[in-house]
Design an enzyme around this catalytic site. Sequence first.
Site, mmCIF file in Angstrom:
data_model
loop_
_atom_site.group_PDB
_atom_site.id
_atom_site.type_symbol
_atom_site.label_atom_id
_atom_site.label_comp_id
_atom_site.label_asym_id
_atom_site.label_seq_id
_atom_site.Cartn_x
_atom_site.Cartn_y
_atom_site.Cartn_z
ATOM 1 N N CYS A 211 -153.534 -17.750 19.045
ATOM 2 C CA CYS A 211 -152.336 -18.075 18.432
ATOM 3 C C CYS A 211 -152.481 -19.924 18.276
ATOM 4 O O CYS A 211 -152.495 -20.386 19.498
ATOM 5 C CB CYS A 211 -151.191 -17.745 19.251
ATOM 6 S SG CYS A 211 -149.452 -18.626 18.734
ATOM 7 N N CYS B 292 -149.232 -21.574 20.324
ATOM 8 C CA CYS B 292 -149.413 -21.383 21.787
ATOM 9 C C CYS B 292 -150.609 -22.226 22.200
ATOM 10 O O CYS B 292 -150.752 -22.517 23.255
ATOM 11 C CB CYS B 292 -149.472 -19.967 22.159
ATOM 12 S SG CYS B 292 -148.173 -19.007 22.161
ATOM 13 N N CYS C 164 -148.627 -13.101 17.918
ATOM 14 C CA CYS C 164 -148.181 -13.879 19.312
ATOM 15 C C CYS C 164 -146.991 -13.242 19.702
ATOM 16 O O CYS C 164 -145.961 -12.949 18.930
ATOM 17 C CB CYS C 164 -148.072 -14.880 18.864
ATOM 18 S SG CYS C 164 -147.433 -15.995 20.187
ATOM 19 N N LYS D 250 -136.074 -16.514 22.149
ATOM 20 C CA LYS D 250 -136.352 -17.774 22.537
ATOM 21 C C LYS D 250 -136.188 -18.797 21.396
ATOM 22 O O LYS D 250 -136.820 -18.240 20.268
ATOM 23 C CB LYS D 250 -137.760 -18.008 23.208
ATOM 24 C CG LYS D 250 -138.128 -19.557 23.483
ATOM 25 C CD LYS D 250 -139.368 -19.530 24.153
ATOM 26 C CE LYS D 250 -139.882 -20.868 24.700
ATOM 27 N NZ LYS D 250 -140.766 -21.581 23.729
ATOM 28 N N LYS E 263 -138.905 -22.984 15.964
ATOM 29 C CA LYS E 263 -138.647 -23.082 14.578
ATOM 30 C C LYS E 263 -138.936 -21.875 13.706
ATOM 31 O O LYS E 263 -138.569 -21.448 12.555
ATOM 32 C CB LYS E 263 -139.489 -24.404 13.873
ATOM 33 C CG LYS E 263 -139.564 -24.836 12.479
ATOM 34 C CD LYS E 263 -140.238 -25.930 12.274
ATOM 35 C CE LYS E 263 -140.138 -26.209 10.733
ATOM 36 N NZ LYS E 263 -141.023 -27.290 10.269
ATOM 37 N N HIS F 200 -135.494 -28.016 24.571
ATOM 38 C CA HIS F 200 -136.182 -29.147 24.984
ATOM 39 C C HIS F 200 -135.202 -29.882 26.019
ATOM 40 O O HIS F 200 -135.567 -30.422 27.001
ATOM 41 C CB HIS F 200 -136.976 -30.065 23.969
ATOM 42 C CG HIS F 200 -137.727 -29.472 22.883
ATOM 43 N ND1 HIS F 200 -137.359 -28.937 21.616
ATOM 44 C CD2 HIS F 200 -139.205 -29.378 23.094
ATOM 45 C CE1 HIS F 200 -138.576 -28.781 21.054
ATOM 46 N NE2 HIS F 200 -139.669 -28.887 21.931
ATOM 47 N N HIS G 240 -144.092 -16.279 19.378
ATOM 48 C CA HIS G 240 -143.917 -16.888 18.092
ATOM 49 C C HIS G 240 -143.699 -15.955 17.093
ATOM 50 O O HIS G 240 -143.205 -16.002 16.015
ATOM 51 C CB HIS G 240 -144.997 -17.842 17.668
ATOM 52 C CG HIS G 240 -144.901 -19.132 18.553
ATOM 53 N ND1 HIS G 240 -145.801 -19.317 19.541
ATOM 54 C CD2 HIS G 240 -144.049 -20.225 18.780
ATOM 55 C CE1 HIS G 240 -145.661 -20.315 20.478
ATOM 56 N NE2 HIS G 240 -144.631 -20.968 19.693
ATOM 57 N N HIS H 184 -134.990 -29.759 20.019
ATOM 58 C CA HIS H 184 -134.067 -29.133 20.062
ATOM 59 C C HIS H 184 -133.269 -29.073 21.377
ATOM 60 O O HIS H 184 -133.796 -29.456 22.430
ATOM 61 C CB HIS H 184 -134.187 -27.707 19.217
ATOM 62 C CG HIS H 184 -135.291 -26.873 19.894
ATOM 63 N ND1 HIS H 184 -135.159 -26.172 21.007
ATOM 64 C CD2 HIS H 184 -136.310 -26.466 19.370
ATOM 65 C CE1 HIS H 184 -136.284 -25.734 21.361
ATOM 66 N NE2 HIS H 184 -136.991 -26.084 20.166
#
Length: 500
Positions: free
Chosen positions: A128, A131, A149, A302, A305, A23, A152, A20
Amino acid sequence: MTGKAFYVTTPIYYPNDVPHIGHAYTTVLADVLARWYRLNGYDVFFLTGTDEHGLKLQRAAEKVGKTPKEFVDSMVPVFKKYWSLLEIEYSRFIRTTDPDHEELVKKVFQRLYEKGYVYKGSYSGWYCVSCEKFYSEGEYVEQGGQKLCPIHGKPLEWVEEETYFLRLSAVQDEVLKIIESGGTVFPEAYAREVVGRIRKEGLKDVSVARPKTRVYWGVELPFDRDFVAYVWIDALLNYLTGIGFMRDDDSFQKYWPEAHHIIGKDILWFHSAIWFSVLRMLGLDPPKRLIVHAYIVNRGLKMGKSTGNVVMIDDLLERYKSADAVRYLLMRLLNLEKDVEFDQSLLDSIYNGELADTYGNLVRRAGVLALRKLGGRVPRADPDPGLAELASSTIKRVAELIAEVKVSEALTATFDLLREANSYMNRTEPWALDDPTRPLYNTLEALRVATNLLYPVMPVTSELVSRAFGFQLFPPAELAFGQVEEYRVAEAPILFQKVK
């Protein structure tokens, strides 16, 4: 040619889903720097790729009924496709399943084991999977009786197992000295963050292996085949594999002293405290620079997904119709220290105001007038002192800003020159003159200088304009106002269509 080398890397990305704009943000920045230094005559090596081992990918493959290798093999072409769509020109796309990389991981672990830096023990903690990291008390978030986490927001898993540890404590003082000396971790605020954490917690030994009974998808340890290498150590070593460590010493000695890692701030600890430790254990210097950037956030979080706030590369390509426009917008948003909120209306405003109006409209106006009034041939004329001075100062300023990775500010400076060229054209009114040679020549020179400076960010557009107006792209270090003897304008392209 300078004879100098420049080595730039992105993190290698988990190929568990389609990339996405988060990246793309990192990868386009690396490509911009690679193109800038390549244009200036440097021998550039640009490394990107995919991080293909570990529990997260093992589970992703199992979920869709594939082996991990089948799964990653199906995802790698997807990453390559998007980097191609965004005009990313890397030197190597590395995969952690590449034979030369797996071989290097084994060699490094064997060397660290023989030097006494790796030892066996047992570990327990909250883990996690996304991670691929253990979180200690105070690091995780507690909500509704669950430990989550902090990145996430997913529940952590309690893990107890035998492992191998890396003796980070043995090199704590050396790593602190490297980071505190300044210049390696950039911007400096991130260096202070890492130093503060080390001084508060110490550099604790870290688990660097996983039992194959839990994680079978990884590189086997050469001294104990019941374990695989911890995915983060495996991944970090790609920066050495890519340029031939333990395989091609000439290549390694050329590029490693000029290594520039570009990363997001979420992986700062791994790329500073842990990575610098591994390098010291191997007797290697740290990278020349670890360039850290903040996030593009969406709805305050951040992109990811799991949080459901991802903006896809396809969405931006569809809206703005060109890779160059998307590259430009991402780099205009770039901020190393502060998160930037994704705002579609802001992007539309920048696109329409800067790309379509300021740059695109000037190219169109100047090109049409050159063709209509002078048959496309615009000979050299006396430089306008004000425009020439601004162009010269812009060239110098942009070079300084790129050196400090202030790409957004460099773009703003370049567009200040384009705005002044528009104003100059409006003041001189070449359309009303019998002989508009001088104002058109000066306008085209300002456009040429700006187009050269924009090339690393918008390579396709820059090459299109250079062909249409009949000039060459110069290395910025050799660029000067008034260099062109004659413009031979072949067309007046429409670069960008406004969005509504």
